[in-house]
Design an enzyme around this catalytic site. Structure first.
Site, PDB file in Angstrom:
ATOM      1  N   VAL A  62      49.675  46.792  33.239  1.00 45.43           N
ATOM      2  CA  VAL A  62      48.224  47.033  33.203  1.00 45.43           C
ATOM      3  C   VAL A  62      47.278  46.043  33.367  1.00 45.43           C
ATOM      4  O   VAL A  62      46.138  46.208  33.825  1.00 45.43           O
ATOM      5  CB  VAL A  62      48.211  47.704  31.726  1.00 45.43           C
ATOM      6  CG1 VAL A  62      46.859  48.291  31.455  1.00 45.43           C
ATOM      7  CG2 VAL A  62      49.242  48.931  31.675  1.00 45.43           C
ATOM      8  N   GLU A  63      47.779  44.808  32.793  1.00 41.52           N
ATOM      9  CA  GLU A  63      46.852  43.583  32.706  1.00 41.52           C
ATOM     10  C   GLU A  63      46.485  42.961  34.038  1.00 41.52           C
ATOM     11  O   GLU A  63      45.298  42.704  34.361  1.00 41.52           O
ATOM     12  CB  GLU A  63      47.334  42.468  31.716  1.00 41.52           C
ATOM     13  CG  GLU A  63      47.247  42.812  30.140  1.00 41.52           C
ATOM     14  CD  GLU A  63      45.921  42.680  29.644  1.00 41.52           C
ATOM     15  OE1 GLU A  63      45.064  42.181  30.373  1.00 41.52           O
ATOM     16  OE2 GLU A  63      45.620  42.986  28.551  1.00 41.52           O
ATOM     17  N   SER A  64      47.597  42.662  34.682  1.00 44.96           N
ATOM     18  CA  SER A  64      47.496  41.828  35.706  1.00 44.96           C
ATOM     19  C   SER A  64      48.100  42.261  36.946  1.00 44.96           C
ATOM     20  O   SER A  64      48.400  41.568  38.265  1.00 44.96           O
ATOM     21  CB  SER A  64      48.101  40.550  35.668  1.00 44.96           C
ATOM     22  OG  SER A  64      49.058  40.455  35.125  1.00 44.96           O
TER      23      SER A  64
END
Length: 215
Positions: A62-64
């Protein structure tokens, strides 16, 4: 069981993110899943050692998108998307020569330390994850609007920044898709093999990489 510590909510917000991941973002999701193999075994080992839920190993998707050099518009960098000031709080040094936010192992250690602190502060994972995204001060401020009353993430949902309102549902959507990809019409690729072992060598002066490679 450390594997079952995060209870996943299934609601319209989460289903909307499932639709996004399985349609317009399908190729990005599958590519991120494939890249996860490079780092996830290391992340899982560190989460287990810390006693944190294994589901958190999917947070970098989700982040990166599991990209070590991912850089956000807010200048958050790395697998775990630390801004410089938060990274520094958890030991990620940054100067003209190095930026430890780009180091998968150091940044994972920092993320585990931060997530552990946030969970201790808020007492549940959805609010801890919201604070990881938008900062603990903002979530605390919203939570304290009703002194003495327990408010969960969904109670605070409408008051959170738009990115955070999507962030936690996107994490839940990721877990639901990976739990049963066929249900959502997804065929997951084979993850890339983990990065090989490497050796850390302390140096006392600047070294040219070409010279180090020859040595």
């Amino acid at each position: 069981s450390w594997d079952l510590a995060i209870s996943v909510t299934d609601n319209d917000h989460v289903r909307r993110e499932i639709q996004s991941f399985t349609n317009g973002e399908r190729e990005h999701f599958l590519a991120a899943y494939q890249r996860s193999g490079l780092y996830r075994p290391m992340i899982l080992a560190k989460l287990e050692a810390a006693g944190l839920p294994s589901q958190l190993s999917w947070l970098p998707l989700v982040e990166s998108n599991f990209k070590v050099k991912a850089l956000s518009r807010a200048s958050a960098l790395g697998l775990w998307q630390f801004i410089a000031s938060t990274g520094l709080r958890y030991g990620l040094e940054r100067d003209a020569y190095v930026d430890h936010r780009l180091d998968p192992e150091r940044s994972t250690d920092a993320a585990i330390a931060y997530l552990t602190e946030l969970h201790g502060l808020f007492g549940d994972w959805p609010k801890a994850l919201a604070a990881y995204n938008c900062g603990e001060a903002r979530v605390l401020r919203l939570q304290n609007r009703e002194p003495g009353e327990y408010l969960d993430f969904w109670d605070l949902y409408a008051l959170l920044p738009s990115e955070t309102r999507r962030y936690v549902p996107r994490f839940f959507a990721t877990l639901m898709i990976l739990e049963d990809p066929a249900r959502y019409g997804m065929t997951l690729p084979e993850p890339l093999p983990p990065l090989g072992d490497w050796t850390t060598v302390p140096v006392t002066k600047p070294v040219r990489l070409e010279q180090a490679e020859r040595d």
